[in-house]
Motif scaffolding. Structure first.
Motif, PDB file in Angstrom:
ATOM      1  N   ARG A  81       0.856  -1.191   0.000  1.00  0.00           N
ATOM      2  CA  ARG A  81       0.000   0.000   0.000  1.00  0.00           C
ATOM      3  C   ARG A  81       0.886   1.233   0.000  1.00  0.00           C
ATOM      4  NH1 ARG A  81      -5.312   0.582   1.062  1.00  0.00           N
ATOM      5  NH2 ARG A  81      -5.563  -1.572   1.732  1.00  0.00           N
ATOM      6  N   GLY A 137      -3.617   3.036   7.356  1.00  0.00           N
ATOM      7  CA  GLY A 137      -2.843   2.049   8.108  1.00  0.00           C
ATOM      8  C   GLY A 137      -1.598   2.631   8.756  1.00  0.00           C
ATOM      9  N   GLY A 138      -1.121   1.888   9.747  1.00  0.00           N
ATOM     10  CA  GLY A 138       0.012   2.350  10.555  1.00  0.00           C
ATOM     11  C   GLY A 138       1.298   2.487   9.766  1.00  0.00           C
ATOM     12  N   MET A 139       1.575   1.516   8.905  1.00  0.00           N
ATOM     13  CA  MET A 139       2.819   1.575   8.135  1.00  0.00           C
ATOM     14  C   MET A 139       2.833   2.818   7.254  1.00  0.00           C
ATOM     15  SD  MET A 139       4.248   1.101   4.963  1.00  0.00           S
ATOM     16  CE  MET A 139       2.984   0.236   4.053  1.00  0.00           C
ATOM     17  N   VAL A 140       1.706   3.064   6.563  1.00  0.00           N
ATOM     18  CA  VAL A 140       1.658   4.203   5.637  1.00  0.00           C
ATOM     19  C   VAL A 140       1.833   5.514   6.397  1.00  0.00           C
ATOM     20  CG1 VAL A 140       0.145   5.538   4.123  1.00  0.00           C
ATOM     21  CG2 VAL A 140       0.370   3.088   3.785  1.00  0.00           C
ATOM     22  N   TYR A 157      -1.852 -10.899  -2.511  1.00  0.00           N
ATOM     23  CA  TYR A 157      -2.340 -10.090  -1.381  1.00  0.00           C
ATOM     24  C   TYR A 157      -3.353 -10.860  -0.526  1.00  0.00           C
ATOM     25  CZ  TYR A 157      -4.726  -6.138   0.941  1.00  0.00           C
ATOM     26  OH  TYR A 157      -5.291  -5.293   1.864  1.00  0.00           O
ATOM     27  N   ASN A 175      -2.406 -11.912   3.192  1.00  0.00           N
ATOM     28  CA  ASN A 175      -3.401 -11.650   4.235  1.00  0.00           C
ATOM     29  C   ASN A 175      -4.039 -12.899   4.818  1.00  0.00           C
ATOM     30  OD1 ASN A 175      -2.918  -8.977   4.140  1.00  0.00           O
ATOM     31  ND2 ASN A 175      -4.697  -8.448   2.884  1.00  0.00           N
ATOM     32  N   TRP A 224      -0.283 -13.239   7.339  1.00  0.00           N
ATOM     33  CA  TRP A 224      -0.883 -12.438   8.420  1.00  0.00           C
ATOM     34  C   TRP A 224      -1.443 -13.341   9.522  1.00  0.00           C
ATOM     35  CZ3 TRP A 224      -1.304  -7.166   9.313  1.00  0.00           C
ATOM     36  CH2 TRP A 224      -2.216  -6.774  10.296  1.00  0.00           C
ATOM     37  N   ASP A 262       7.277  -5.050   5.171  1.00  0.00           N
ATOM     38  CA  ASP A 262       6.199  -5.964   5.516  1.00  0.00           C
ATOM     39  C   ASP A 262       6.172  -7.332   4.831  1.00  0.00           C
ATOM     40  OD1 ASP A 262       4.513  -5.622   7.632  1.00  0.00           O
ATOM     41  OD2 ASP A 262       3.377  -4.019   6.705  1.00  0.00           O
ATOM     42  N   TYR A 263       5.206  -8.122   5.312  1.00  0.00           N
ATOM     43  CA  TYR A 263       5.056  -9.532   4.936  1.00  0.00           C
ATOM     44  C   TYR A 263       4.626  -9.709   3.484  1.00  0.00           C
ATOM     45  CZ  TYR A 263       0.297  -8.076   5.847  1.00  0.00           C
ATOM     46  OH  TYR A 263      -0.885  -7.384   5.804  1.00  0.00           O
ATOM     47  N   HIS A 264       4.074  -8.670   2.860  1.00  0.00           N
ATOM     48  CA  HIS A 264       3.730  -8.805   1.438  1.00  0.00           C
ATOM     49  C   HIS A 264       4.989  -9.005   0.612  1.00  0.00           C
ATOM     50  CE1 HIS A 264       1.090  -5.803   3.430  1.00  0.00           C
ATOM     51  NE2 HIS A 264       0.118  -6.488   2.848  1.00  0.00           N
ATOM     52  N   HIS A 318       6.123  -4.858  10.068  1.00  0.00           N
ATOM     53  CA  HIS A 318       5.208  -4.051  10.893  1.00  0.00           C
ATOM     54  C   HIS A 318       4.248  -4.949  11.670  1.00  0.00           C
ATOM     55  CE1 HIS A 318       6.359  -0.117   9.164  1.00  0.00           C
ATOM     56  NE2 HIS A 318       6.730  -0.890   8.162  1.00  0.00           N
ATOM     57  N   THR A 319       4.409  -6.232  11.534  1.00  0.00           N
ATOM     58  CA  THR A 319       3.567  -7.207  12.235  1.00  0.00           C
ATOM     59  C   THR A 319       4.398  -7.871  13.335  1.00  0.00           C
ATOM     60  OG1 THR A 319       4.316  -8.917  10.726  1.00  0.00           O
ATOM     61  CG2 THR A 319       2.285  -7.761  10.126  1.00  0.00           C
ATOM     62  N   ARG A 342      -9.329  -1.025  12.538  1.00  0.00           N
ATOM     63  CA  ARG A 342      -9.924  -1.660  11.364  1.00  0.00           C
ATOM     64  C   ARG A 342     -10.738  -2.842  11.877  1.00  0.00           C
ATOM     65  NH1 ARG A 342      -6.591  -4.462   8.328  1.00  0.00           N
ATOM     66  NH2 ARG A 342      -4.856  -4.463   9.779  1.00  0.00           N
ATOM     67  N   ARG A 369     -10.350  -5.526   4.363  1.00  0.00           N
ATOM     68  CA  ARG A 369     -10.118  -6.840   3.728  1.00  0.00           C
ATOM     69  C   ARG A 369     -11.408  -7.637   3.504  1.00  0.00           C
ATOM     70  NH1 ARG A 369      -4.592  -8.231   7.210  1.00  0.00           N
ATOM     71  NH2 ARG A 369      -3.638  -6.224   6.757  1.00  0.00           N
TER      72      ARG A 369
END
Ligand code: F6P
Length: 494
Positions: free
Chosen positions: A15, A35-38, A98, A103, A107, A162-164, A186-187, A304, A342
């Protein structure tokens, strides 16, 4: 002022800081990524852009994003303060990567969310999704390699989020040996016994992918430690652990390369957030919320609608508070903001239904003609969230597991009533906020109800002291510093 030459800093994430839509007349309208990362990265990168050249590479998420990406496939598109390049990833590949892997598998693994008697089941469908995930990571690695090649002053730094994008660091290293590569999670990271639910080759590939980086960052020591444990248990890698030092967690030697593993907790740009919360739209929402709740004590949550956020148990705890402490009936209102998330995944749709159902039950059981005990709202409204933080007496943040949780930090910074924070001990933020929060086991509904009661009855002086401490901690971990620390650690890596 510094005369240092400007170096190239690339960020890659699923994202991005901006996403486009089409207006009725067909023109493009942009909105801020969520979101937090963004939000942390946008703020950190804006600070970095003062002395370095920056470019953020992200996936095109909407049809309008794809149109933008196609207009200018290889180039960059300046938008706001951070230039952005969107990758036009085919929708099928994007969805497999994704939804199918990031996810619903990675995730769920890191947040330990599987209903293990039934899930996960890895069969041919998962393998198709995994192929998409590999291809999606290849797209990002190729774009990063291309941009890095154009750096005026090599080496470029690539910060992969991130995990993506767990495979991208290794793929980028294979494409370009000169780039300084960091990966940031970030997770949380799952402990080995849970991580090993993944098929063996996938478990190995994800770790090997991250170890393609020179620097692997985590939000809390626990998550970094679990990553080191997985490297040892799953890969048999050579792991060294630091028990002292300024946030350093250790290093992993694997396939002839060493990755520094470090902890960088993320906080909030307090002056910018406070300034935003003084704007007219937030003032208007604060007045409307205060009017709707008529001077009652307010318990606020903002999330969320996400399985890991534990909204259902949070509502159960509120119900128990009202059932076991009748003195609060009519005296308190719970504002629960649970924004859509999601919805392509069936688990999230079912969870949203359950949240609605419990909210209805609570209002039916306890509501009166002049008191609505619970106000549940699923509409994403940023200024209204800021307003709720300003007027909360109690902030409830009770995730099952969470990388950090920025709401726990933003709430006290914005609070006009010196809010008390009820915080899950399983949130990464608990590592830095524990002294001034009321920590709870997120699975213990009764203990969460007790903590709400304690928060509501806490003396004003105690609340002031704790809230000031929480705000000071959150402000000390500002995103500008968070990013600068990672960049200097990366540039100092051997
Ligand atoms: O925590 C990791 C993260 O990437 C955060 O940025 C954000 O809270 C969330 O996941 C965003 O998820 P999505 O992009 O799927 O909405």
């Amino acid at each position: 002022m510094t005369d240092d030459p400007r170096r190239l800093v690339l960020v890659a994430s699923n994202r991005g800081p901006v996403s486009f839509g089409f207006a009725a007349d067909g023109s493009l309208i942009s909105r801020r990524g969520g979101g937090g990362m963004v939000s942390g990265m946008t703020s950190g990168l804006t600070a970095a852009a003062r002395h370095d050249d920056v470019l953020w590479i992200c996936a095109a998420l909407s049809d309008a994003d794809r149109a933008v990406a196609r207009q200018d496939p290889g180039g960059t598109r300046p938008d706001g303060e951070v230039p952005v390049r969107m990758l036009d990833i085919p929708p099928r590949m994007f969805s497999g990567a994704y939804n199918g892997v990031a996810n619903s598998v990675l995730w769920f693994t890191h947040h330990m969310l599987f209903d293990t008697p039934n899930q996960p089941r890895f069969g041919p469908r998962f393998r198709q999704h995994w192929d998409s995930y590999v291809a999606y990571n290849e797209r990002f690695a190729a774009a990063l390699a291309e941009e890095a090649a154009a750096a005026v002053l090599p080496p470029a730094s690539a910060l992969i989020q991130d995990y993506h994008l767990a495979l991208a660091p290794r793929l980028l290293r294979e494409a370009r040996l000169d780039v300084r590569i960091a990966h940031f999670s970030h997770t949380p990271w799952a402990p080995p016994a849970y991580y090993r639910l993944l098929p063996d080759d996938v478990a190995g590939a994800v770790l090997d992918g991250v170890l393609g980086a020179d620097h692997a960052g985590f939000l809390a020591r626990r998550w970094a430690g679990a990553f080191l444990d997985c490297c040892e248990a799953v890969l048999g890698a050579d792991v060294e652990r630091d028990c002292t030092g300024d946030g350093a967690a250790g290093r992993v030697a694997y396939r002839g390369h060493t990755t520094e593993v470090a902890v960088h907790p993320l906080g909030v740009d307090a002056p910018a957030l406070r300034a935003r919360a003084r704007e007219y739209d937030v003032e208007a929402h604060a007045a409307a919320l205060a009017e709707a709740t008529r001077g009652r004590k307010l318990i606020v949550r903002i999330d969320r609608t996400e399985l890991s956020k534990n909204i259902v148990r949070g509502l159960d705890a509120y119900r128990e508070l009202l059932a076991t402490r009748p003195q609060w009936r009519g005296q308190v209102t719970h504002l629960a903001f649970a924004y859509p998330s999601r919805s392509e995944l069936a688990e999230y749709r079912a969870y949203t239904e359950r949240v609605h159902e419990i909210a209805r039950e609570i209002n039916e059981e306890f509501g009166t003609d002049d008191w609505e005990p619970l106000i549940l709202d699923l509409k994403d409204d940023y200024p209204r969230s800021l307003a709720a933080c300003r007027i909360a007496d109690v902030l409830l943040v009770n995730p099952i597991r969470d990388g950090m949780n920025l709401v726990a930090e933003e709430g006290p910074i914005l609070s006009g009533r010196a809010c008390a924070l009820v915080l899950s001990r399983e949130a990464g933020a608990a590592a830095v906020l524990a002294d001034n929060a009321l920590l709870v086991n997120p699975f213990d509904v009764s203990a969460t109800a007790d903590a709400m009661h304690e928060a509501l009855t806490m003396s004003a002086a105690e609340r002031q002291r704790r809230c000031a401490g929480l705000a000071a901690t959150a402000a000390s971990l500002a995103p500008g510093r968070w990013l600068a620390d990672q960049l200097s650690a990366l540039r100092a890596a051997p």
